[in-house]
Design an enzyme around this catalytic site. Structure first.
Site, PDB file in Angstrom:
ATOM      1  N   HIS A 168       6.476  73.841  38.550  1.00  0.00           N
ATOM      2  CA  HIS A 168       7.583  73.511  37.574  1.00  0.00           C
ATOM      3  C   HIS A 168       7.957  71.968  37.995  1.00  0.00           C
ATOM      4  O   HIS A 168       7.983  71.777  39.267  1.00  0.00           O
ATOM      5  CB  HIS A 168       8.577  74.360  37.494  1.00  0.00           C
ATOM      6  CG  HIS A 168       9.495  74.069  36.488  1.00  0.00           C
ATOM      7  ND1 HIS A 168      10.412  73.059  36.656  1.00  0.00           N
ATOM      8  CD2 HIS A 168       9.828  74.842  35.298  1.00  0.00           C
ATOM      9  CE1 HIS A 168      11.520  73.200  35.477  1.00  0.00           C
ATOM     10  NE2 HIS A 168      10.820  74.286  34.811  1.00  0.00           N
ATOM     11  N   ASP A 214      10.167  79.151  45.262  1.00  0.00           N
ATOM     12  CA  ASP A 214      10.528  78.962  43.828  1.00  0.00           C
ATOM     13  C   ASP A 214      10.439  80.513  43.114  1.00  0.00           C
ATOM     14  O   ASP A 214       9.573  80.904  42.679  1.00  0.00           O
ATOM     15  CB  ASP A 214       9.933  78.122  43.096  1.00  0.00           C
ATOM     16  CG  ASP A 214      10.593  77.714  41.638  1.00  0.00           C
ATOM     17  OD1 ASP A 214      11.250  78.668  41.230  1.00  0.00           O
ATOM     18  OD2 ASP A 214      10.299  76.656  40.904  1.00  0.00           O
ATOM     19  N   GLN A 227      10.531  82.567  38.456  1.00  0.00           N
ATOM     20  CA  GLN A 227       9.871  83.662  37.533  1.00  0.00           C
ATOM     21  C   GLN A 227       9.626  84.876  38.268  1.00  0.00           C
ATOM     22  O   GLN A 227       8.977  85.664  37.467  1.00  0.00           O
ATOM     23  CB  GLN A 227       8.574  82.906  37.079  1.00  0.00           C
ATOM     24  CG  GLN A 227       8.957  81.734  36.359  1.00  0.00           C
ATOM     25  CD  GLN A 227       9.771  81.860  34.761  1.00  0.00           C
ATOM     26  OE1 GLN A 227       9.562  83.191  34.401  1.00  0.00           O
ATOM     27  NE2 GLN A 227      10.131  80.826  34.357  1.00  0.00           N
ATOM     28  N   LYS A 233      17.600  83.301  34.131  1.00  0.00           N
ATOM     29  CA  LYS A 233      16.415  83.804  33.698  1.00  0.00           C
ATOM     30  C   LYS A 233      16.354  85.364  34.096  1.00  0.00           C
ATOM     31  O   LYS A 233      15.463  86.278  34.084  1.00  0.00           O
ATOM     32  CB  LYS A 233      15.183  83.095  34.433  1.00  0.00           C
ATOM     33  CG  LYS A 233      15.137  81.893  33.840  1.00  0.00           C
ATOM     34  CD  LYS A 233      14.243  81.023  34.507  1.00  0.00           C
ATOM     35  CE  LYS A 233      14.009  79.552  33.810  1.00  0.00           C
ATOM     36  NZ  LYS A 233      12.861  78.700  34.559  1.00  0.00           N
ATOM     37  N   CYS A 256       7.407  72.180  31.272  1.00  0.00           N
ATOM     38  CA  CYS A 256       8.045  71.232  32.417  1.00  0.00           C
ATOM     39  C   CYS A 256       6.801  71.444  33.441  1.00  0.00           C
ATOM     40  O   CYS A 256       7.106  71.442  34.648  1.00  0.00           O
ATOM     41  CB  CYS A 256       9.023  71.898  32.961  1.00  0.00           C
ATOM     42  SG  CYS A 256      10.636  71.923  31.926  1.00  0.00           S
TER      43      CYS A 256
HETATM   44  C1  LIG Z   1      12.918  77.652  35.058  1.00  0.00           C
HETATM   45  C2  LIG Z   1      12.308  77.173  36.154  1.00  0.00           C
HETATM   46  C3  LIG Z   1      12.759  76.149  37.134  1.00  0.00           C
HETATM   47  C4  LIG Z   1      13.999  75.343  36.871  1.00  0.00           C
HETATM   48  O1  LIG Z   1      14.912  76.467  36.434  1.00  0.00           O
HETATM   49  P1  LIG Z   1      16.590  75.836  36.178  1.00  0.00           P
HETATM   50  O2  LIG Z   1      17.199  77.005  35.641  1.00  0.00           O
HETATM   51  O3  LIG Z   1      16.045  74.936  34.829  1.00  0.00           O
HETATM   52  O4  LIG Z   1      17.110  75.050  36.942  1.00  0.00           O
HETATM   53  C5  LIG Z   1      12.085  75.949  38.408  1.00  0.00           C
HETATM   54  N1  LIG Z   1      11.076  76.562  38.465  1.00  0.00           N
HETATM   55  C6  LIG Z   1      10.489  77.519  37.771  1.00  0.00           C
HETATM   56  C7  LIG Z   1       9.256  78.343  38.259  1.00  0.00           C
HETATM   57  C8  LIG Z   1      10.867  77.962  36.490  1.00  0.00           C
HETATM   58  O5  LIG Z   1      10.609  78.784  35.719  1.00  0.00           O
END
Ligand SMILES: *Cc1c(COP(=O)(O)O)cnc(C)c1O
Length: 406
Positions: free
Chosen positions: A121, A198, A201, A224, A364
């Site tokens: 992302h 990260d 997801q 999320k 993104c």
């Molecule tokens: C949504 C997402 C982000 C960013 O998250 P925010 O809530 O917009 O700060 C970063 N990495 C991944 C894999 C995402 O799905």
């Protein structure tokens, strides 16, 4: 709560009509919907508990503080962290990654290297570019193979003694691919590098044990995982967090302040300058309660069934191409129409007319789109409240869109 209709009843928004059709919400990778317990927690906080935390001697302030610190412990137990003070409340994944990258400004030198991947992302790319520019460190990346998985042979080649940090996602938001994160962490540690995962997801779908994974940092967003927007978590190992400088100075994060110099508070407050999103942080605890009540095992199994069903059905439609079709998957499916000149947004608009919310575009993740030579994809992403009937509607919708766009 193991019955989908019972679970759906917790989400008032699922009764909404969109374009005169019942909403079919398949954009969960962008943000999930929120159960009543989370919505009520926010309202209840402002109705009966609102006070600033960590500062007041009065009762409400102490109760608000207790509620927020209870929530921190819920996060700790949810991801199996060793200590509650290793849980830093942030405003989201992006905020957490920036906290780490800014905190490393005083740690990295021009000899150091950072490795990311082509499957990230933007929020796990741009902060590292900024950091490497400032520190003159070298930024490298693990390329993406045609099948949508990371090129692990190339990872072995670029990993070396100078690698200070590897920052990769656990699950790709654009393709839904699950990365071999255990393997990446083990290999990186052999070279003494830290690993930041990260988990934006993965946390909504997979059971996460940060100690078992041996991740040095694990970050995710509240919104999320059935929680409020403006909330997020940075988990870091205590001894590593202590090496990072805070990048936001202010109240709450100090031990002493004089006009010349200040000393910082201990973890986690060192990284939590200013008044936090108290209501949100408390409600994040309610989101975790919801997930525990439903059970991560149940969430995972149900979503895997939906994914498999959707993938099987979509695979039979010869007019579409599915990305990373055979890769290990969680949460999402990305596809496009084969027909030249048809954009993902054309498909998204037709599905929207049918009440079906999917994401279209680059998600993104422009480097992934460049890698496949496409402007974007149609992405359907699932949560525990989705049903096979909704997948049927999606499939019908896709077939209808094919007719319309022919
Ligand atoms: C949504 C997402 C982000 C960013 O998250 P925010 O809530 O917009 O700060 C970063 N990495 C991944 C894999 C995402 O799905």
């Amino acid at each position: 709560m193991k019955n989908i209709q019972e679970i759906r009843a917790q989400f008032p928004i699922l009764n909404t009509m969109v374009n005169q059709k019942p909403l079919i919400y398949l954009d969960n990778a962008a943000t999930s919907q929120k159960p009543l317990s989370v919505l009520n927690a926010i309202g209840d906080y402002y109705k009966s508990l609102n006070a600033n935390v960590h500062r007041g001697i009065h009762t409400l302030s102490q109760e608000a503080t207790t509620a927020m610190e209870e929530s921190r412990k819920k996060v700790q137990h949810f991801i199996h962290a060793a200590h509650a003070h290793e849980i830093i409340f942030t405003y989201g994944t992006t905020d957490a990654i920036n906290l780490i990258s800014r905190g490393l400004e005083g740690v990295l030198t021009s000899n150091d290297e950072v490795i990311i991947s082509e499957l990230e992302h933007h929020s796990n790319i741009v902060p590292w570019q900024m950091l490497c520019e400032k520190t003159q460190s070298k930024l490298r990346y693990i390329p993406l193979l045609d099948n949508g998985t990371l090129d692990m042979e190339e990872f072995d080649k670029i990993l070396n003694e100078n690698t200070k940090l590897v920052a990769v996602n656990h699950v790709s938001n654009a393709l839904g691919v699950i990365n071999p994160i255990e393997d990446i962490i083990n290999k990186a540690h052999q070279f003494g590098a830290w690993v930041m995962v990260d988990g934006a997801q993965s946390i909504p779908h997979l059971q996460i044990d940060v100690q078992q994974l041996n991740a040095d940092f694990y970050v995710f967003s509240g919104h999320k995982m059935y929680g409020p927007t403006g909330t997020g978590v940075l988990y870091g190992k205590e001894e590593i967090l202590n090496q990072l400088n805070p990048y936001r100075g202010g109240g709450e994060m100090i031990h002493t302040v004089s006009m010349e110099k200040s000393t910082y508070a201990d973890l986690p407050f060192k990284f939590e300058a200013g008044t936090p999103h108290i209501a949100g942080n408390i409600a994040l605890g309610n989101a975790i309660d919801f997930m525990n009540e439903v059970g991560m095992e149940f969430i995972h199994t149900h979503e895997q069934e939906l994914l498999k069903y959707a993938l099987d059905e979509l695979s039979q439609i010869k007019e579409i191409e599915i990305y990373a079709k055979h890769a290990p998957r969680s949460g999402a499916i990305s596809f496009n129409f084969n027909k030249k000149g048809v954009h993902s947004s054309d498909v998204g608009m037709i599905l929207d007319k049918l009440g079906i919310a999917v994401r279209t575009g680059h998600h993104c993740c422009q480097p992934i789109m460049s890698r496949f030579g496409i402007p974007g994809t149609v992405r359907a992403s699932f949560a525990v409240y989705n049903t096979t009937e909704e997948v049927d509607e999606l499939i019908k919708g896709v077939k209808f869109a094919i007719q319309m766009l022919n």
